[in-house]
Design an enzyme around this catalytic site. Structure first.
Site, PDB file in Angstrom:
ATOM      1  N   VAL A  38       2.634  14.095  -4.588  1.00  0.00           N
ATOM      2  CA  VAL A  38       1.957  15.042  -3.702  1.00  0.00           C
ATOM      3  C   VAL A  38       0.429  14.977  -3.832  1.00  0.00           C
ATOM      4  O   VAL A  38      -0.280  15.910  -3.456  1.00  0.00           O
ATOM      5  CB  VAL A  38       2.456  16.491  -3.943  1.00  0.00           C
ATOM      6  CG1 VAL A  38       3.891  16.647  -3.460  1.00  0.00           C
ATOM      7  CG2 VAL A  38       2.356  16.865  -5.430  1.00  0.00           C
ATOM      8  N   HIS A  47      -4.035  -2.320  -6.191  1.00  0.00           N
ATOM      9  CA  HIS A  47      -3.379  -1.054  -6.491  1.00  0.00           C
ATOM     10  C   HIS A  47      -4.461  -0.053  -6.857  1.00  0.00           C
ATOM     11  O   HIS A  47      -5.269  -0.326  -7.740  1.00  0.00           O
ATOM     12  CB  HIS A  47      -2.443  -1.210  -7.684  1.00  0.00           C
ATOM     13  CG  HIS A  47      -1.252  -2.066  -7.404  1.00  0.00           C
ATOM     14  ND1 HIS A  47      -0.429  -2.523  -8.380  1.00  0.00           N
ATOM     15  CD2 HIS A  47      -0.758  -2.518  -6.244  1.00  0.00           C
ATOM     16  CE1 HIS A  47       0.538  -3.242  -7.836  1.00  0.00           C
ATOM     17  NE2 HIS A  47       0.354  -3.260  -6.534  1.00  0.00           N
ATOM     18  N   ASP A  83       0.808  -1.227   0.000  1.00  0.00           N
ATOM     19  CA  ASP A  83       0.000   0.000   0.000  1.00  0.00           C
ATOM     20  C   ASP A  83       0.841   1.278   0.000  1.00  0.00           C
ATOM     21  O   ASP A  83       0.422   2.310   0.514  1.00  0.00           O
ATOM     22  CB  ASP A  83      -0.964   0.053   1.205  1.00  0.00           C
ATOM     23  CG  ASP A  83      -1.801  -1.193   1.320  1.00  0.00           C
ATOM     24  OD1 ASP A  83      -2.228  -1.694   0.276  1.00  0.00           O
ATOM     25  OD2 ASP A  83      -2.029  -1.651   2.453  1.00  0.00           O
TER      26      ASP A  83
HETATM   27  P1  GDP Z   1      -0.262   0.158  -3.776  1.00  0.00           P
HETATM   28  O1  GDP Z   1      -0.842  -1.193  -3.529  1.00  0.00           O
HETATM   29  O2  GDP Z   1       1.161   0.265  -3.355  1.00  0.00           O
HETATM   30  O3  GDP Z   1      -0.480   0.633  -5.156  1.00  0.00           O
HETATM   31  O4  GDP Z   1      -1.018   1.170  -2.823  1.00  0.00           O
HETATM   32  P2  GDP Z   1      -2.602   1.383  -2.622  1.00  0.00           P
HETATM   33  O5  GDP Z   1      -3.220   1.740  -3.878  1.00  0.00           O
HETATM   34  O6  GDP Z   1      -3.163   0.269  -1.854  1.00  0.00           O
HETATM   35  O7  GDP Z   1      -2.567   2.607  -1.597  1.00  0.00           O
HETATM   36  C1  GDP Z   1      -2.023   3.814  -1.892  1.00  0.00           C
HETATM   37  C2  GDP Z   1      -3.060   4.887  -1.663  1.00  0.00           C
HETATM   38  O8  GDP Z   1      -2.453   6.143  -1.725  1.00  0.00           O
HETATM   39  C3  GDP Z   1      -4.146   4.908  -2.720  1.00  0.00           C
HETATM   40  O9  GDP Z   1      -5.332   5.356  -2.133  1.00  0.00           O
HETATM   41  C4  GDP Z   1      -3.612   5.944  -3.715  1.00  0.00           C
HETATM   42  O10 GDP Z   1      -4.638   6.562  -4.482  1.00  0.00           O
HETATM   43  C5  GDP Z   1      -3.017   6.921  -2.785  1.00  0.00           C
HETATM   44  N1  GDP Z   1      -1.908   7.741  -3.240  1.00  0.00           N
HETATM   45  C6  GDP Z   1      -0.824   7.394  -3.983  1.00  0.00           C
HETATM   46  N2  GDP Z   1       0.039   8.430  -4.022  1.00  0.00           N
HETATM   47  C7  GDP Z   1      -0.529   9.440  -3.299  1.00  0.00           C
HETATM   48  C8  GDP Z   1      -0.099  10.760  -2.935  1.00  0.00           C
HETATM   49  O11 GDP Z   1       0.989  11.212  -3.269  1.00  0.00           O
HETATM   50  N3  GDP Z   1      -0.949  11.484  -2.149  1.00  0.00           N
HETATM   51  C9  GDP Z   1      -2.150  11.006  -1.717  1.00  0.00           C
HETATM   52  N4  GDP Z   1      -2.917  11.782  -0.953  1.00  0.00           N
HETATM   53  N5  GDP Z   1      -2.560   9.762  -2.039  1.00  0.00           N
HETATM   54  C10 GDP Z   1      -1.759   8.997  -2.805  1.00  0.00           C
END
Ligand code: GDP
Length: 425
Positions: free
Chosen positions: A415, A41, A13
């Protein structure tokens, strides 16, 4: 030759989906090399918000070939559901290839995941119950089914019968459930196998040719380093290796071909399920961070479960970067800290009265306490920032301190959750 891996430095995540979706634009091929539908993701782009579980994050670009590699846990039902969800959003039909050697998650695996978690009761692992652990157990016990087996009825029945000798004893006598038959499972698989035919190919040969032609290849990891079965927080790990080192195995490529390894980490820590979590926050502090984190609060993309959250753990993340062999770091969610007067970083652990910056083995980790540094917050919305120099000075200091502790360059800063809310540093 340009082969890049995007992998998690922590518990999963970290925002890998967003980084992969961004980098996929400049790739020819995106490969998933391990894991299945047990994690998700989250990707936000012009098609809205999508949660991908099995499909590689390159599916939003028509020019990208998306490969589901042999190291994955391939669930045909989930595969077609995900493709349909993309069509429903108006995403052009993506180019998708499924390895003929990838093994198949059977309904039987899902059933075993459920009954075993039920049996464990309070001691359960917090499995997502998608059949992943039983699937990988079968794979390594050599009783699994490869996609290619689906097209050879005799072989398929033989594989299933071997497997069921053990499974039915457990079903009847340990779990108190009716036995299942090989014919029943084979019949269930039949329709999906036919639908799958056009997607199936020898993906290793495809990748070999792509390497020879200097194609740009992106390897996409699921979960993160601390979930690795050997190097993670055993037993709260996943059943396949999420490491860049395993990417060559799980995708089917020469180990030396992977030149760039982008380890993704978040500005704070988050962790789903049970297990040691040194920097965990509780009460109102946790609530504030959980609600503000990610794109819509820190809740699991697959399960909807609230994620445990905490301060940035430089000990765990430095270890994660080392085990991944990170050549650079992508730091996501920097915008989320915009509400805080002060921010904290866990710079070391104290274990049995001794200070350490080395990540302890899981048995020792239970006794580790965080040693924190406090930095001033920036109290500003930074989502419109597109250059490091335009960040508030306190946000720059935070990034620089994290980088110092990790000993790996932070090459990307994200960001916001949207595709363009990111900059190169
Ligand atoms: P992954 O499995 O590593 O792709 O991660 P997830 O999708 O489970 O969780 C990452 C969360 O952070 C998701 O809700 C994304 O939309 C969100 N996200 C990713 N980068 C950013 C960021 O720079 N800022 C914010 N506020 N949210 C982000």
């Amino acid at each position: 030759m340009s082969v890049k891996a995007v992998v998690g430095a922590n518990w999963g995540d970290e925002g890998k989906g967003k980084i992969t979706d961004y980098l996929a634009g400049e790739s020819d091929i995106v490969v998933r090399f391990q894991g299945g539908r047990n994690a998700g993701h989250t990707i936000i782009n012009s098609y809205g918000k999508s949660a991908l579980h099995l499909l590689p994050s390159g599916v939003f670009y028509p020019h990208v070939i998306n490969i589901l590699g042999p190291g994955m846990a391939f669930d045909p039902v989930a595969f077609f559901e995900e493709l349909q969800a993309l069509r429903d959003k108006g995403v052009p039909e993506p180019q998708v290839r499924v390895s003929d050697r990838v093994q198949v998650v059977l309904p039987l695996h899902v059933l075993f995941d459920e009954v075993e978690e039920e049996r464990l009761g309070k001691a359960a692992f917090g499995s997502t119950k998608k059949g992943i652990a039983p699937f990988y157990s079968d794979k390594y016990a050599k009783v699994g089914v490869q996609v290619a087996d689906l097209y050879d009825e005799k072989r398929l029945l033989d594989r299933l019968e071997r497997n069921l000798v053990f499974k039915n004893v457990l079903l009847e006598h340990l779990y108190d459930r009716p036995p299942v038959s090989a014919e029943e499972i084979a019949a269930e698989l039949k329709d999906d196998a036919e639908k799958l035919r056009p997607f199936v190919c020898d993906t290793s040969a495809l990748l070999y040719d792509a390497l020879a032609q200097n194609k740009r290849i992106l390897l996409e990891g699921q979960l993160g380093a601390l979930r690795d079965p050997d190097h993670g927080i055993h037993p709260f790990v996943t059943s396949s290796s999420p490491l860049a080192g395993f990417a060559s195995v799980g995708a089917g490529m020469p180990p030396g071909s992977i030149r760039d390894i982008v380890a993704v980490t978040k500005t704070y820590s988050s962790c789903v399920g049970a297990g040691p979590f040194v920097t965990e926050l509780f009460g109102d502090e946790a609530h504030q961070l959980r609600e503000r984190g990610g794109d819509a609060g820190e809740y699991g993309a697959t399960t909807g479960r609230p994620r445990r959250v905490g301060w940035f753990d430089a000990v765990a993340t430095r270890y994660g970067c080392r085990i991944q062999g990170a050549t650079e770091v992508a730091l996501t969610n920097l915008d989320v800290f915009g509400y805080l007067d002060e921010v904290r970083i866990c710079a070391a652990y104290e274990v049995d009265g001794r200070r350490t910056t080395d990540f302890p083995n899981p048995a020792t980790l239970e006794r580790a306490k965080g040693v924190y540094e406090t930095l001033p917050g920036w109290k500003t919305d930074i989502r419109a920032v597109r250059a490091f120099g335009d960040l508030p000075p306190n946000a720059q200091r935070y990034v620089e301190r994290v980088e110092e502790l990790l000993e790996v360059r932070i090459g990307w800063v994200s960001v916001g959750p949207n595709r363009d809310e990111i900059f190169r540093r």
